[in-house]
Design a protein around this motif. Structure first.
Motif, mmCIF file in Angstrom:
data_model
loop_
_atom_site.group_PDB
_atom_site.id
_atom_site.type_symbol
_atom_site.label_atom_id
_atom_site.label_comp_id
_atom_site.label_asym_id
_atom_site.label_seq_id
_atom_site.Cartn_x
_atom_site.Cartn_y
_atom_site.Cartn_z
ATOM 1 N N UNK A 126 13.515 -9.954 6.050
ATOM 2 C CA UNK A 126 13.007 -9.231 4.519
ATOM 3 C C UNK A 126 11.682 -9.607 4.057
ATOM 4 N N UNK A 127 11.113 -10.974 4.395
ATOM 5 C CA UNK A 127 9.905 -11.205 4.131
ATOM 6 C C UNK A 127 8.717 -10.290 4.828
ATOM 7 N N UNK A 128 9.187 -10.184 6.334
ATOM 8 C CA UNK A 128 8.108 -9.375 7.041
ATOM 9 C C UNK A 128 8.003 -7.787 6.805
ATOM 10 N N UNK A 129 9.199 -7.356 6.253
ATOM 11 C CA UNK A 129 9.151 -6.103 5.844
ATOM 12 C C UNK A 129 8.795 -5.908 4.662
ATOM 13 N N UNK A 130 8.930 -6.882 3.737
ATOM 14 C CA UNK A 130 8.354 -6.562 2.470
ATOM 15 C C UNK A 130 6.836 -6.666 2.543
ATOM 16 N N UNK A 131 6.288 -7.529 3.153
ATOM 17 C CA UNK A 131 4.941 -7.541 3.556
ATOM 18 C C UNK A 131 4.365 -5.969 4.060
ATOM 19 N N UNK A 132 5.148 -5.421 4.869
ATOM 20 C CA UNK A 132 4.575 -4.153 5.491
ATOM 21 C C UNK A 132 4.911 -3.075 4.398
ATOM 22 N N UNK A 133 5.897 -3.139 3.862
ATOM 23 C CA UNK A 133 6.139 -2.260 2.768
ATOM 24 C C UNK A 133 5.117 -1.980 1.690
ATOM 25 N N UNK A 134 4.186 -3.408 1.555
ATOM 26 C CA UNK A 134 3.327 -3.335 0.630
ATOM 27 C C UNK A 134 2.201 -2.179 0.811
ATOM 28 N N UNK A 135 2.139 -1.805 2.097
ATOM 29 C CA UNK A 135 1.062 -0.873 2.519
ATOM 30 C C UNK A 135 1.330 0.526 2.094
#
Length: 254
Positions: free
Chosen positions: A129-138
């Motif tokens: 979740x944390x890794x994809x949340x960071x990617x989604x920010x882009x």
């Protein structure tokens, strides 16, 4: 009387097929209004509207078959994906339909809310979740809105050989981020992205933003998970949303 096929059914809407006619029943009449308007305005192949008697919308079947289904390799040719890219570019360059672009702040709030739910329920590992949340920010960046389909799943684009014969399900057509359409179409079929963009990026046009597309893969999967689980779908099936999230763990850090 032709046999009735239930195409999709949940608490919000149902689609039935009777011969070559699809009957869409929706609890929200606004969806049908947006769908009819979207098909009228979109400069791409769409199914004919046969009649509309709320809450039922009847549309005709389009020829050909879908580009594929989520969770299975797409049987379509590279040429079909190229054609899809060209048609989607035509849509994205059309005059904007009525409606407003969803604000970035609203998208971010929804993303935060769904990530909190995923962490609380632990349906996927917290690290994912944390890794994809960071990617989604882009994906949450200022962008010039385009005429988008809004729910351009692979099952919504029909082809016959290397020709697009129709795009269906326009109830979310609106001004928005064109990279979302490209991401939703290739969700779980990332190996076909370059085939799609070979048609989308032709004739010296502004190329697609691959970083934003990858970010939308994460954003879409994170924000759709709860709804899918609560409506009887399986985002944990092979090749579906949870596999998309797992695949992002191998992507370079944003």
């Amino acid at each position: 009387m032709d046999e009735i096929e239930v195409v999709v059914a949940h608490s919000e809407r149902a689609t039935l097929r009777v011969g070559d006619v699809f009957l869409k029943v929706d609890t929200d009449p606004a969806h049908a209004a947006v769908e009819i308007r979207g098909m009228q305005l979109a400069p791409v192949p769409t199914p004919p509207v046969l009649w509309h008697r709320p809450p039922v919308l009847a549309i005709a079947r389009v020829p050909g078959c879908a580009l594929g289904v989520l969770g299975e390799p797409s049987p379509a040719t590279a040429g079909a994906w190229h054609a899809a890219g060209r048609v989607i570019r035509r849509l994205h360059e059309a005059p904007l339909p009525p409606g407003t672009t969803r604000p970035v702040a609203e998208l971010r709030a929804a993303l935060d809310r769904e990530c909190d739910w995923l962490l609380k329920t632990a349906v996927v590992p917290a690290e994912m979740v944390h890794r994809n949340r960071a990617i989604a920010e882009q994906a949450l960046r200022p962008v010039a809105p385009a005429f988008i389909h809004g729910d351009l799943q692979i099952t919504h684009v029909f082809v016959d050989g290397d020709e697009v014969t129709g795009i269906i399900d326009w109830s979310e057509a609106a001004p928005g981020d064109p990279m979302m359409d490209l991401a939703v179409l290739t969700l779980g079929h990332e190996e076909r992205l370059e085939d799609l963009l070979a048609g989308y990026d032709t004739d010296g046009r502004q190329p697609a933003d691959r970083t934003a597309i990858r970010a939308w893969w994460s954003l879409r999967s994170l924000t759709a998970a709860r709804w899918l689980l609560e409506h009887g779908f399986a985002p944990d099936a092979p090749g579906c949303e949870f596999d998309v999230l797992r695949a992002r763990m191998d992507d370079p850090a944003p």
